[in-house]
Write a protein that holds these residues in place. Sequence first.
Motif, PDB file in Angstrom:
ATOM      1  N   SER A 173       0.799  -1.231   0.000  1.00  0.00           N
ATOM      2  CA  SER A 173       0.000   0.000   0.000  1.00  0.00           C
ATOM      3  C   SER A 173       0.828   1.274   0.000  1.00  0.00           C
ATOM      4  O   SER A 173       0.309   2.341  -0.335  1.00  0.00           O
ATOM      5  N   ASP A 215     -10.317  -0.274   2.090  1.00  0.00           N
ATOM      6  CA  ASP A 215      -9.941  -0.344   0.676  1.00  0.00           C
ATOM      7  C   ASP A 215      -8.430  -0.221   0.523  1.00  0.00           C
ATOM      8  O   ASP A 215      -7.731   0.331   1.376  1.00  0.00           O
ATOM      9  N   GLN A 216      -7.931  -0.744  -0.584  1.00  0.00           N
ATOM     10  CA  GLN A 216      -6.527  -0.630  -0.917  1.00  0.00           C
ATOM     11  C   GLN A 216      -6.374   0.341  -2.102  1.00  0.00           C
ATOM     12  O   GLN A 216      -7.220   0.380  -2.995  1.00  0.00           O
ATOM     13  N   ARG A 228      -5.256   1.820  -5.670  1.00  0.00           N
ATOM     14  CA  ARG A 228      -5.016   1.141  -6.943  1.00  0.00           C
ATOM     15  C   ARG A 228      -3.531   1.002  -7.226  1.00  0.00           C
ATOM     16  O   ARG A 228      -3.090   0.030  -7.840  1.00  0.00           O
ATOM     17  N   GLY A 246      -2.682   9.244  -5.146  1.00  0.00           N
ATOM     18  CA  GLY A 246      -3.685   9.085  -6.184  1.00  0.00           C
ATOM     19  C   GLY A 246      -3.747  10.313  -7.079  1.00  0.00           C
ATOM     20  O   GLY A 246      -3.172  11.360  -6.784  1.00  0.00           O
TER      21      GLY A 246
END
Length: 273
Positions: A57, A99-100, A102, A132
């Motif tokens: 991550s 959530d991880q 992308r 992100g």
Amino acid sequence: MNKHAVLVSVVMLCLTQAGCKPEPAAEPRPSATPAAAGSEARPETVALVDVIETSPSRIIGISYPHDASIPAGLAGVLQQYAGQARDELQMALDGLGNDQPRAPYELSLSFTVSADTPAFMAVSADGSRYTGGAHGQPLMARFVWLKQQQRLLPIDALITEPASRAALADYVQNALVQQMENRLRADQLSAEELASARSNARRMINEGTAPEMENFSQFLPVVDRQGQITALRFVFPPYQVGPYSDGTQTVDVPVSVLLPHIAAEFRGLFAAG
């Protein structure tokens, strides 16, 4: 992507350092000449440890200077800046919940010594944080450490009078406008595009160089062979005085312009105008 190139260079530098491991937790008038031998204790220095962390991550690479003796107080300031950048990256990850991302969130940060004299040390911090989106967030900071006083030198201590601050802002603004005009001429825009680009650029420059010292907080001394300051290089990150595509912008203000506006207690750091 450009953010990956910066990160890779930091990671590779860290891996080549021996013993690279996670980072541990962590008013006399300044003079341009060294103090007499034995007149005061030598400031404590510390060795900073590079950081490399990888997981699905997140990826973190932090590189510190290894070619200079960093005063302990300044080392603490650098570690604090790096720690804050790491905390902000982790906060972005925590905001994803279960959530991880992308792609791994990334922090790359490199500290370099820009000037080292008997009176002060200047360090640059450059890098990016990616959480992100199309590109990473640029990271940029400049630190000037007074060795005898063992504290940072902020711009609002160097230039204190409102009239002097206005004079600095005017000089820098005019220099940035000239740089902007040179870029626009090279772009070969139509008359309509040129007028629009010029208007937007001037607005950003005017806002980013208003005579408030926080607008000029990022600066480095330019020094001669005697260790005296011949200019101050003001550094403006993307979005302060131009769009992201213009990148980081700089303006050197020479001592001939600066000296009348420098607070009396610091004029000994500067070369004669």
